[in-house]
Design a protein around this motif. Structure first.
Motif, PDB file in Angstrom:
ATOM      1  N   GLU A  27       0.825  -1.213   0.000  1.00 36.16           N
ATOM      2  CA  GLU A  27       0.000   0.000   0.000  1.00 36.16           C
ATOM      3  C   GLU A  27       0.860   1.264   0.000  1.00 36.16           C
ATOM      4  O   GLU A  27       0.491   2.267  -0.603  1.00 36.16           O
ATOM      5  N   GLU A  31       1.585   2.883  -5.365  1.00 36.15           N
ATOM      6  CA  GLU A  31       1.168   4.121  -6.036  1.00 36.15           C
ATOM      7  C   GLU A  31       2.363   5.016  -6.345  1.00 36.15           C
ATOM      8  O   GLU A  31       2.516   5.474  -7.489  1.00 36.15           O
ATOM      9  N   ARG A  40      -4.019   5.478 -13.099  1.00 33.08           N
ATOM     10  CA  ARG A  40      -4.526   5.196 -11.756  1.00 33.08           C
ATOM     11  C   ARG A  40      -5.456   3.977 -11.785  1.00 33.08           C
ATOM     12  O   ARG A  40      -5.421   3.134 -10.902  1.00 33.08           O
ATOM     13  N   GLU A  41      -6.276   3.880 -12.828  1.00 35.81           N
ATOM     14  CA  GLU A  41      -7.203   2.747 -12.951  1.00 35.81           C
ATOM     15  C   GLU A  41      -6.444   1.429 -13.065  1.00 35.81           C
ATOM     16  O   GLU A  41      -6.820   0.436 -12.449  1.00 35.81           O
ATOM     17  N   GLU A  44      -4.895   0.546  -9.650  1.00 35.20           N
ATOM     18  CA  GLU A  44      -5.911   0.009  -8.735  1.00 35.20           C
ATOM     19  C   GLU A  44      -6.334  -1.401  -9.134  1.00 35.20           C
ATOM     20  O   GLU A  44      -6.485  -2.273  -8.277  1.00 35.20           O
ATOM     21  N   TYR A  47      -3.400  -3.843  -8.388  1.00 38.70           N
ATOM     22  CA  TYR A  47      -3.249  -3.986  -6.939  1.00 38.70           C
ATOM     23  C   TYR A  47      -4.306  -4.942  -6.395  1.00 38.70           C
ATOM     24  O   TYR A  47      -4.005  -5.840  -5.597  1.00 38.70           O
ATOM     25  N   ARG A  48      -5.549  -4.773  -6.846  1.00 41.28           N
ATOM     26  CA  ARG A  48      -6.641  -5.655  -6.375  1.00 41.28           C
ATOM     27  C   ARG A  48      -6.419  -7.105  -6.800  1.00 41.28           C
ATOM     28  O   ARG A  48      -6.801  -8.022  -6.093  1.00 41.28           O
TER      29      ARG A  48
END
Length: 172
Positions: A27, A31, A40-41, A44, A47-48
């Motif tokens: 975390e 980023e 950014r999309e 994310e 990361y998920r």
């Protein structure tokens, strides 16, 4: 700006109980690492996919990934993961290597790479490879560690693409 190098550095294998620490470090590092490279999309989404507790447990317990945690002055500051490639017994892949931004530039990445190299060599590895985004400034770090560009690949990840170099290093 980086702070002074830590007085003590410890690297140890992670266990399933360390998944919350790996997530905490991810975390704090993902980023800042990728914000200038991919959207950014995409950050994310990836990361998920990669850093849920279930995904990390699968990587460790089922996919044979070994995670190493780096502690600087007793506090978690980074991690790496690697595994043997199923297509070649002596080929290992460095899947992840991340340091807290506050701890970069202190030689800790070199310590992590060395720990991965030693572990893979002890397991019979002769070659270590990694993927790195073609626009990632970390390419220079990997080259300083002895990795060389082996090939370019474009890899689909969900609705996104990773435009990577595969870099390799022959281990002694």
């Amino acid at each position: 700006m980086t702070s002074a190098a830590p007085a003590s550095v410890t690297i140890r294998p992670a266990t399933l109980e360390d998944i919350p620490t790996i997530i905490e470090l991810a975390e704090a590092t993902w980023e800042p690492t990728y914000r200038f490279i991919i959207s950014r999309e995409q950050i994310e989404y990836m990361y998920r996919v990669i850093y849920t507790p279930v995904s990390l447990q699968r990587q460790i317990a089922e996919e044979g990934h070994t995670f190493l945690l780096l502690y600087a002055d007793g506090h978690p500051a980074g991690y790496a993961s690697f595994s043997r490639q199923p297509t070649h017994e002596a080929l290992y892949k460095l899947h992840k290597i991340y340091l807290l931004p506050s701890h970069q530039g202190q030689g800790l990445g070199h310590h992590l790479i060395q720990a991965v190299e030693e572990a893979t060599s002890q397991l019979g590895g002769h070659t270590l490879e990694l993927n790195v985004n073609r626009y990632n400034p970390a390419i220079a770090f990997y080259e300083r560690q002895g990795f060389q560009r082996h090939q370019e690949v474009d890899i689909p990840i969900g609705p996104y693409w990773m435009h990577d170099y595969v870099m390799r290093k022959e281990l002694r």
